[in-house]
Each structure stands twice: as structure tokens, then as C-alpha cells.
Design a protein around this motif. Structure first.
Motif, PDB file in Angstrom:
ATOM      1  N   ARG A  28     -28.547   3.531 -23.027  1.00 26.89           N
ATOM      2  CA  ARG A  28     -28.420   4.570 -24.047  1.00 26.89           C
ATOM      3  C   ARG A  28     -29.783   4.792 -24.699  1.00 26.89           C
ATOM      4  NH1 ARG A  28     -27.079   3.509 -29.416  1.00 26.89           N
ATOM      5  NH2 ARG A  28     -26.302   1.509 -28.692  1.00 26.89           N
ATOM      6  N   GLY A  29     -30.163   6.053 -24.866  1.00 27.53           N
ATOM      7  CA  GLY A  29     -31.447   6.399 -25.461  1.00 27.53           C
ATOM      8  C   GLY A  29     -32.566   6.561 -24.451  1.00 27.53           C
ATOM      9  N   SER A  30     -32.257   6.371 -23.180  1.00 23.43           N
ATOM     10  CA  SER A  30     -33.284   6.433 -22.140  1.00 23.43           C
ATOM     11  C   SER A  30     -33.648   7.865 -21.771  1.00 23.43           C
ATOM     12  CB  SER A  30     -32.806   5.739 -20.864  1.00 23.43           C
ATOM     13  OG  SER A  30     -32.699   4.369 -21.067  1.00 23.43           O
ATOM     14  N   ALA A  31     -34.902   8.011 -21.377  1.00 20.56           N
ATOM     15  CA  ALA A  31     -35.359   9.266 -20.785  1.00 20.56           C
ATOM     16  C   ALA A  31     -34.858   9.314 -19.346  1.00 20.56           C
ATOM     17  CB  ALA A  31     -36.880   9.341 -20.812  1.00 20.56           C
ATOM     18  N   ALA A  32     -34.632  10.522 -18.869  1.00 17.46           N
ATOM     19  CA  ALA A  32     -34.202  10.722 -17.484  1.00 17.46           C
ATOM     20  C   ALA A  32     -34.856  11.989 -16.961  1.00 17.46           C
ATOM     21  CB  ALA A  32     -32.682  10.849 -17.412  1.00 17.46           C
TER      22      ALA A  32
ATOM     23  N   PHE B 204     -32.468   4.041 -11.825  1.00 18.50           N
ATOM     24  CA  PHE B 204     -31.049   4.377 -11.754  1.00 18.50           C
ATOM     25  C   PHE B 204     -30.885   5.704 -11.042  1.00 18.50           C
ATOM     26  CE2 PHE B 204     -32.542   6.225 -15.724  1.00 18.50           C
ATOM     27  CZ  PHE B 204     -32.043   7.515 -15.661  1.00 18.50           C
ATOM     28  N   LEU B 205     -29.660   5.960 -10.606  1.00 17.50           N
ATOM     29  CA  LEU B 205     -29.297   7.236 -10.007  1.00 17.50           C
ATOM     30  C   LEU B 205     -27.890   7.590 -10.483  1.00 17.50           C
ATOM     31  CD1 LEU B 205     -29.719   9.611  -8.067  1.00 17.50           C
ATOM     32  CD2 LEU B 205     -28.899   8.141  -6.222  1.00 17.50           C
ATOM     33  N   PHE B 206     -27.754   8.730 -11.142  1.00 14.30           N
ATOM     34  CA  PHE B 206     -26.484   9.228 -11.664  1.00 14.30           C
ATOM     35  C   PHE B 206     -26.204  10.570 -11.016  1.00 14.30           C
ATOM     36  CE2 PHE B 206     -23.957  11.660 -14.743  1.00 14.30           C
ATOM     37  CZ  PHE B 206     -22.939  10.766 -15.045  1.00 14.30           C
ATOM     38  N   GLN B 207     -25.084  10.683 -10.311  1.00 17.13           N
ATOM     39  CA  GLN B 207     -24.689  11.923  -9.637  1.00 17.13           C
ATOM     40  C   GLN B 207     -23.784  12.726 -10.571  1.00 17.13           C
ATOM     41  OE1 GLN B 207     -25.697  12.612  -6.339  1.00 17.13           O
ATOM     42  NE2 GLN B 207     -24.994  14.670  -6.781  1.00 17.13           N
TER      43      GLN B 207
ATOM     44  N   GLY C 231     -20.040  12.124 -14.446  1.00 20.44           N
ATOM     45  CA  GLY C 231     -20.300  11.789 -13.056  1.00 20.44           C
ATOM     46  C   GLY C 231     -20.278  10.299 -12.811  1.00 20.44           C
ATOM     47  N   GLN C 232     -20.986   9.884 -11.773  1.00 15.24           N
ATOM     48  CA  GLN C 232     -20.927   8.492 -11.329  1.00 15.24           C
ATOM     49  C   GLN C 232     -22.326   7.903 -11.205  1.00 15.24           C
ATOM     50  OE1 GLN C 232     -19.101   7.954  -7.479  1.00 15.24           O
ATOM     51  NE2 GLN C 232     -18.710   5.803  -7.867  1.00 15.24           N
ATOM     52  N   MET C 233     -22.458   6.680 -11.729  1.00 12.92           N
ATOM     53  CA  MET C 233     -23.682   5.911 -11.518  1.00 12.92           C
ATOM     54  C   MET C 233     -23.649   5.425 -10.078  1.00 12.92           C
ATOM     55  SD  MET C 233     -25.706   5.728 -14.144  1.00 12.92           S
ATOM     56  CE  MET C 233     -26.756   4.391 -13.639  1.00 12.92           C
ATOM     57  N   ILE C 234     -24.614   5.830  -9.295  1.00 14.17           N
ATOM     58  CA  ILE C 234     -24.676   5.453  -7.887  1.00 14.17           C
ATOM     59  C   ILE C 234     -25.439   4.143  -7.716  1.00 14.17           C
ATOM     60  CG2 ILE C 234     -25.459   6.168  -5.586  1.00 14.17           C
ATOM     61  CD1 ILE C 234     -23.158   7.868  -6.805  1.00 14.17           C
ATOM     62  N   GLN C 235     -26.491   3.986  -8.540  1.00 15.27           N
ATOM     63  CA  GLN C 235     -27.256   2.740  -8.463  1.00 15.27           C
ATOM     64  C   GLN C 235     -27.913   2.456  -9.801  1.00 15.27           C
ATOM     65  OE1 GLN C 235     -30.248   3.663  -5.456  1.00 15.27           O
ATOM     66  NE2 GLN C 235     -31.847   2.958  -6.802  1.00 15.27           N
TER      67      GLN C 235
ATOM     68  N   GLY D  32     -23.630  18.217  -8.485  1.00 11.27           N
ATOM     69  CA  GLY D  32     -24.529  17.956  -7.370  1.00 11.27           C
ATOM     70  C   GLY D  32     -25.931  17.588  -7.820  1.00 11.27           C
ATOM     71  N   ASP D  33     -26.313  17.987  -9.045  1.00 16.31           N
ATOM     72  CA  ASP D  33     -27.605  17.560  -9.592  1.00 16.31           C
ATOM     73  C   ASP D  33     -27.543  16.055  -9.799  1.00 16.31           C
ATOM     74  OD1 ASP D  33     -28.170  20.261  -9.707  1.00 16.31           O
ATOM     75  OD2 ASP D  33     -28.235  20.365 -11.903  1.00 16.31           O
ATOM     76  N   ARG D  34     -28.702  15.434  -9.938  1.00 10.71           N
ATOM     77  CA  ARG D  34     -28.716  14.003 -10.211  1.00 10.71           C
ATOM     78  C   ARG D  34     -29.715  13.682 -11.310  1.00 10.71           C
ATOM     79  NH1 ARG D  34     -31.733  14.617  -5.361  1.00 10.71           N
ATOM     80  NH2 ARG D  34     -33.733  13.513  -5.478  1.00 10.71           N
ATOM     81  N   LEU D  35     -29.427  12.630 -12.038  1.00 15.30           N
ATOM     82  CA  LEU D  35     -30.329  12.103 -13.048  1.00 15.30           C
ATOM     83  C   LEU D  35     -30.945  10.826 -12.495  1.00 15.30           C
ATOM     84  CD1 LEU D  35     -28.200  12.496 -16.304  1.00 15.30           C
ATOM     85  CD2 LEU D  35     -29.951  14.044 -15.414  1.00 15.30           C
ATOM     86  N   GLU D  36     -32.254  10.707 -12.674  1.00 12.85           N
ATOM     87  CA  GLU D  36     -32.976   9.535 -12.194  1.00 12.85           C
ATOM     88  C   GLU D  36     -33.914   9.052 -13.285  1.00 12.85           C
ATOM     89  OE1 GLU D  36     -35.096  10.663  -8.671  1.00 12.85           O
ATOM     90  OE2 GLU D  36     -33.246  11.035  -7.536  1.00 12.85           O
ATOM     91  N   ALA D  37     -34.375   7.823 -13.144  1.00  5.62           N
ATOM     92  CA  ALA D  37     -35.377   7.286 -14.042  1.00  5.62           C
ATOM     93  C   ALA D  37     -36.683   8.047 -13.834  1.00  5.62           C
ATOM     94  CB  ALA D  37     -35.580   5.797 -13.788  1.00  5.62           C
ATOM     95  N   PRO D  38     -37.430   8.307 -14.916  1.00  8.66           N
ATOM     96  CA  PRO D  38     -38.730   8.974 -14.741  1.00  8.66           C
ATOM     97  C   PRO D  38     -39.594   8.235 -13.726  1.00  8.66           C
ATOM     98  CG  PRO D  38     -38.159   8.829 -17.053  1.00  8.66           C
ATOM     99  CD  PRO D  38     -37.149   7.999 -16.298  1.00  8.66           C
ATOM    100  N   GLY D  39     -40.229   8.995 -12.854  1.00  6.87           N
ATOM    101  CA  GLY D  39     -41.073   8.404 -11.822  1.00  6.87           C
ATOM    102  C   GLY D  39     -40.343   8.062 -10.547  1.00  6.87           C
ATOM    103  N   ALA D  40     -39.009   8.151 -10.561  1.00  4.83           N
ATOM    104  CA  ALA D  40     -38.221   7.785  -9.369  1.00  4.83           C
ATOM    105  C   ALA D  40     -37.958   8.975  -8.458  1.00  4.83           C
ATOM    106  CB  ALA D  40     -36.890   7.167  -9.785  1.00  4.83           C
TER     107      ALA D  40
END
Length: 128
Positions: free
Chosen positions: A55-59, A27-30, A46-50, A118-126
Motif C-alpha cells: 500500500r502506498g507504492s508507486a506503479a 510485482f505484476l497485477f493484471q 484484478g489479480q496479483m500474478i507475481q 488487460g492492462d497491467r501494473l508493474e513495479a517501476p523499472g520492471a
């Protein structure tokens, strides 16, 4: 968004069943804005880009400046598309979800100063 509703215990309808755990996909969250909660935790709006964030996920937060760091999303909030002024707490944030994929994510263990627009949240390893 209704940031204080993160502090309220969600009501569960009688007969409802807790969702079964699912494997987290990429995933990608802006991040567009950040808020501080009274308990010192943060809410990133923010917005989920992809993809889909469960819920409960690591990022991993990939900041505009600085080093990436780990965090966990323990709650998701979004305006209810059916009731003006009400908020829902879905089990997943989706890029193809209502309101063009805009959500607020509660992140315990991290403060407002840890995140910036401007920061983003991504799935670990992405992270690149």
C-alpha cells in the motif's frame, strides 16, 4: 468488491502499531475491471500474478494500447476470507494471498478512462 469502503476511514484497533515501511519488490497485477469513484479516482480490480504490492507504492501501468504511465496505489481491498460480505484493507496485495490473489486497488489522481481490462501494473523499472 466493496468499492465504497475505500471512502470510509479505516478503524484502527487500540494498541495497534502502524507497519514499518518496507522496500517495494517487483510485482505484476493484471487488471480485470475498472471502476470510477465519486471523487474522480479509479479502482482497478484484478489479480496479483507475481510478487507483492505494498500500500502506498508507486506503479507503472503498462496498457494494452498506448504508452506506460505512473500511478500510485494508496489503498488495497479484498473480501474478508473469514467473514462473508465483509472487506479487509491489507497493507499488501500478494500473488499467494487469499481468493487467488484477487484485489481492488484504489488509484488516486487517475480516472477510470486511464485503465482498461488487460492492462497491467508493474513495479517501476520492471516494464519491458
Amino acid at each position: 468488491m466493496g468499492l465504497l469502503s475505500f471512502l470510509k476511514k479505516p478503524k484502527r484497533k487500540s494498541g495497534s502499531v502502524c507497519p514499518q515501511p518496507r522496500e517495494q519488490e517487483a510485482f505484476l497485477f493484471q487488471i480485470e475491471d475498472v471502476f470510477a469513484m465519486r471523487d474522480g479516482s479509479a479502482v482497478a480490480a484484478g489479480q496479483m500474478i507475481q510478487g507483492i504490492l505494498l500500500r502506498g507504492s508507486a506503479a507503472v501501468c503498462v496498457p494494452v494500447q498506448g504508452q506506460p504511465f505512473s500511478c500510485t496505489v494508496d489503498a488495497i481491498e479484498q473480501p474478508d476470507p473469514k467473514s462473508w460480505g465483509e472487506f479487509i484493507h491489507p497493507d499488501a496485495a500478494r500473488a499467494d494471498g487469499p481468493w487467488n490473489g484477487h484485489y481492488s486497488l484504489h488509484i488516486p489522481g487517475r480516472g477510470k478512462a486511464d485503465f482498461h481490462p488487460g492492462d497491467r501494473l508493474e513495479a517501476p523499472g520492471a516494464e519491458a
